[in-house]
Design a protein around this motif. Structure first.
Motif, PDB file in Angstrom:
ATOM      1  N   THR A 167       0.830  -1.216   0.000  1.00 29.51           N
ATOM      2  CA  THR A 167       0.000   0.000   0.000  1.00 29.51           C
ATOM      3  C   THR A 167       0.862   1.264   0.000  1.00 29.51           C
ATOM      4  OG1 THR A 167      -0.157  -0.170   2.408  1.00 29.51           O
ATOM      5  CG2 THR A 167      -1.968  -1.090   1.114  1.00 29.51           C
ATOM      6  N   THR A 171       0.777   4.067  -2.874  1.00 33.45           N
ATOM      7  CA  THR A 171       0.581   5.473  -2.530  1.00 33.45           C
ATOM      8  C   THR A 171       1.652   6.343  -3.180  1.00 33.45           C
ATOM      9  OG1 THR A 171      -0.384   4.808  -0.409  1.00 33.45           O
ATOM     10  CG2 THR A 171       0.352   7.094  -0.626  1.00 33.45           C
ATOM     11  N   PHE A 337      -5.241   5.143   0.626  1.00 32.05           N
ATOM     12  CA  PHE A 337      -4.092   4.240   0.770  1.00 32.05           C
ATOM     13  C   PHE A 337      -3.197   4.678   1.923  1.00 32.05           C
ATOM     14  CE2 PHE A 337      -3.567   1.777  -3.455  1.00 32.05           C
ATOM     15  CZ  PHE A 337      -4.888   1.368  -3.362  1.00 32.05           C
ATOM     16  N   SER A 341      -2.303   2.437   5.119  1.00 32.32           N
ATOM     17  CA  SER A 341      -0.899   2.160   5.457  1.00 32.32           C
ATOM     18  C   SER A 341      -0.594   2.577   6.894  1.00 32.32           C
ATOM     19  CB  SER A 341       0.030   2.894   4.486  1.00 32.32           C
ATOM     20  OG  SER A 341      -0.189   2.471   3.159  1.00 32.32           O
TER      21      SER A 341
END
Length: 357
Positions: A167, A171, A337, A341
């Motif tokens: 992730t 991102t 995202f 995360s």
């Protein structure tokens, strides 16, 4: 002598009555408790409603008496007991870590600036019995034990760590794509809009500046004057006055306007129609009167509490709109995202802390 004696008796009786109106009481929830436990002391004051009551204040861990400390001081609770009396109550949570019998001295409460003391209290703190005859039942501290490695304990942390990296990479990729996609800058203009009566008065001032009132070309003068009034009426009332005859305009305005003002406006339109279509000639004072009537009609019907500034938003092309939507989706996805995360990272750190400790 008898009179002085009666005065003294009256003063004593009034003092006793005033003291009788104040009742101070101290009560403890439990007279015994085990060492380390907590109990509450409640102070209750019954006095006249509206009296100034000041309870004793204790800081946390402050000793009431050596060995007994205050844990918490509760709020003052007020209740009406009738007959003009009110009850004020405050509780104090206390504890002790030394087993013995304690004498709690009287508490001092001030009512109306005068001090009143409660009765003293007693508190017995009990020790926990310890069997000292069987020493073999007491065990010392254990050595540090090495826990064996188990994949089942670490598998969840491993997979979540891998998901956090994926992730995070997604991102970063979306952020770089968003940075390369230049934003569409659309400047919003705030335009100062002239109100209908302001536009009309501006055109009338132009007619006056060109001295058309005394001009020989009366047809042009009345044409411009009536066009000014038609445009004003169209913008002010919202119907197509430019496409209507003079009589139709007057009929539309009849329901809402002053009849005297409409009569003057009707006379102005009739004079203008005669000049434009029947080659009617007017006098200079008649032209002046029609100009004054036009100005008076505008002043009587104008609306001043209107928005004078208009926000003009530029029109974007299809490509620009598509770019704006794409950037909006990218920003939303990046934030989603990033949040995922961050949440996974917090969970992984917490899980590692639990496993290592």
């Amino acid at each position: 002598m008898v009179k002085r004696f009666l005065i003294i008796v009256l003063v004593v009786v009034c003092s006793l009555a005033a003291m009788a109106q104040v009742d101070v009481e101290a009560r403890i929830d439990s007279l015994e408790m085990v060492i380390g436990q907590q109990t509450k002391i409640s102070l209750t004051v019954k006095t006249k409603e509206g009296s100034q009551v000041q309870f004793p204040t204790f800081k946390p861990q402050q000793m009431i008496t050596p060995g007994v400390e205050v844990v918490e001081t509760g709020p003052v609770v007020t209740s009406d007991v009738g007959n003009g009396l009110c009850s004020y109550q405050r509780s104090y949570t206390i504890t002790s870590f030394d087993g013995r019998l304690y004498y709690l001295p009287p508490f001092e409460v001030k009512v109306g600036g005068k001090a009143y003391k409660t009765k003293s209290l007693a508190l017995k703190v009990l020790d926990i019995p310890v069997d000292t005859t069987n020493v073999e039942k007491f065990f010392g501290p254990k050595d540090v034990q090495d826990n064996p490695f188990l994949w089942s304990d670490w598998s969840v942390v491993f997979w979540f760590s891998l998901l956090m990296l994926l992730t995070g990479a997604a991102t970063l990729y979306l952020y770089l794509r968003l940075r390369d996609n230049k934003p569409v800058v659309a400047h919003i203009r705030i335009v100062k809009r002239l109100l209908p009566h302001q536009k009309a008065m501006k055109r009338i001032e132009e007619i006056k500046a060109e001295k058309m009132v005394s001009s020989e070309n009366q047809k042009e003068y009345y044409t411009r004057l009536t066009e000014t009034l038609r445009k004003y009426i169209e913008e002010r009332y919202g119907f197509r006055a430019m496409e209507m005859t003079s009589s139709e305009i007057i009929d539309r305005l009849t329901e809402t306007q002053d009849r005297q003002a409409l009569d003057e406006l009707r006379a102005l339109f009739q004079t203008a129609d005669l000049v434009k279509f029947a080659k009617y000639s007017t006098l200079i004072n008649e032209n002046d009167m029609n100009l004054v009537n036009a100005i008076e009609f505008i002043n009587k019907t104008k609306l001043e509490n209107q928005q004078e500034e208009v926000v003009e938003k530029p029109q974007l092309t299809e490509e620009e709109e598509r770019s704006v939507k794409e950037r909006r989706v990218l920003k939303t996805t990046i934030w989603a995202f990033a949040a995922v995360s961050a949440a996974i990272m917090v969970y992984v750190v917490y899980s590692l802390y639990q496993l290592l400790t």
